[in-house]
Design an enzyme around this catalytic site. Structure first.
Site, PDB file in Angstrom:
ATOM      1  N   GLU A 150      -1.870  26.072  39.157  1.00 50.60           N
ATOM      2  CA  GLU A 150      -1.613  25.264  40.357  1.00 50.60           C
ATOM      3  C   GLU A 150      -2.871  24.564  40.874  1.00 50.60           C
ATOM      4  OE1 GLU A 150       0.790  27.063  43.398  1.00 50.60           O
ATOM      5  OE2 GLU A 150       0.355  25.482  44.845  1.00 50.60           O
ATOM      6  N   ASP A 209       8.985  35.937  42.650  1.00 49.25           N
ATOM      7  CA  ASP A 209       7.598  36.077  43.124  1.00 49.25           C
ATOM      8  C   ASP A 209       7.411  37.401  43.855  1.00 49.25           C
ATOM      9  OD1 ASP A 209       5.525  34.301  42.797  1.00 49.25           O
ATOM     10  OD2 ASP A 209       6.094  33.006  44.460  1.00 49.25           O
ATOM     11  N   GLU A 252       0.454  36.452  41.692  1.00 52.45           N
ATOM     12  CA  GLU A 252      -0.690  35.543  41.867  1.00 52.45           C
ATOM     13  C   GLU A 252      -1.983  36.275  41.537  1.00 52.45           C
ATOM     14  OE1 GLU A 252      -0.857  33.549  45.629  1.00 52.45           O
ATOM     15  OE2 GLU A 252       1.186  32.779  45.459  1.00 52.45           O
TER      16      GLU A 252
END
Ligand code: KIV
Length: 274
Positions: free
Chosen positions: A186, A88, A120
């Protein structure tokens, strides 16, 4: 064509090729011993920035640094033989410019030997995803509830409900168009996750999304019952290791206080090692 992956790690193209096939098994983990234990069962292991909350007691993921991710990434690398390692990008390490994203993602690739990075964000990150992918850095995207935007969302709220569903769908289409090899979906409504899965040609990896996604991911500490600060509905607890650990330590403390530990089999005499 079926490609043999015996004796080698899975690659981003191997994961992409699993679209619509046997569901892809993914977990987020942070240490070598756990990586060794989960590797035989996993296709992909993510070193998530959730490490900040799970391993370092941070209130959210915003304070996680590049150095922390490199250290945990390298640790997990040492424990994996088969699963694809994805790391990440932490908050603040990729949003400023595509050049900043490249510099930091390249550091992950060089210093941890990961096979891909995760970013993200949807449409807003499309240009960056394209820039990285065209320069040799495979990108896993992440849409829906993106925890680094917790302050914008006002909490860890379900995303894509009502009219907002089209925003998440557009994000998913944009990151696919940009070249992402897969996408984490998510905390969004099950029907929306199904629609995205049906629409995209790349695999969707669900967390609080739908069993119809192309794969699933959970944080290993959550599913083992080791991290108990939060218990979102989407986490299925497969064990209660946190509770077991507490019981073990209580027993140890009792033994120490009663001088029952160490017992004769745990100590040495003058003859030395036996
Ligand atoms: O940080 C993380 O662990 C994640 C996954 C749970 C998707 O982003």
């Amino acid at each position: 064509m079926s490609v043999s992956t015996k004796n080698r790690s899975l690659t981003p193209p191997d994961i992409s090729a699993r679209k619509g096939q046997t569901p892809i098994v993914c977990l987020a983990a942070y240490t070598t011993p756990i990586a060794k234990l989960i590797d035989p069962h996993c296709d992909l292991v993510l070193v998530g920035d959730s490490v900040g909350m799970v391993m370092h007691g941070m209130p959210n993921t915003l304070g996680v640094s590049m150095d922390m991710m490199v250290m945990h990434g390298a640790a997990v690398r040492r424990g994996l033989k088969k699963a694809l390692l994805v790391i990440d990008m932490p908050f603040g390490s990729y949003e400023k410019s595509k050049e900043q994203a490249f510099e930091n993602a390249a550091r992950f690739m060089c210093e941890t030997e990961c096979g891909a990075i995760k970013i993200e964000g949807g449409e807003a990150m499309a240009e960056t995803i394209e820039f990285l992918t065209k320069r040799g850095i495979p990108v896993m995207a992440h849409v829906g509830l993106t925890p680094q935007a917790v302050n914008v969302f006002g909490g860890y709220k379900t995303q894509g409900t009502g009219k907002d569903a089209s925003r998440i769908m557009n994000d998913a289409k944009a990151i696919e168009q940009a070249g992402a090899f897969s996408v984490v979906c998510e905390k969004m409504p099950d029907p929306l996750a199904r629609k995205i899965t049906a629409k995209l040609k790349i695999p969707t990896i669900g967390i609080g999304a739908s069993a119809q996604c192309d794969g699933q991911i959970l944080v290993v500490d959550d599913m083992m019952g080791m991290f108990t600060e939060f218990h979102p509905k989407f986490v299925k607890r497969y064990a209660n290791l946190g509770e077991q650990l507490g019981d073990c330590v209580a027993e140890y403390a009792k033994d120490v206080k009663a001088r029952k530990f160490p017992a004769p089999e745990h100590v040495y005499d003058y003859a030395g090692e036996k």
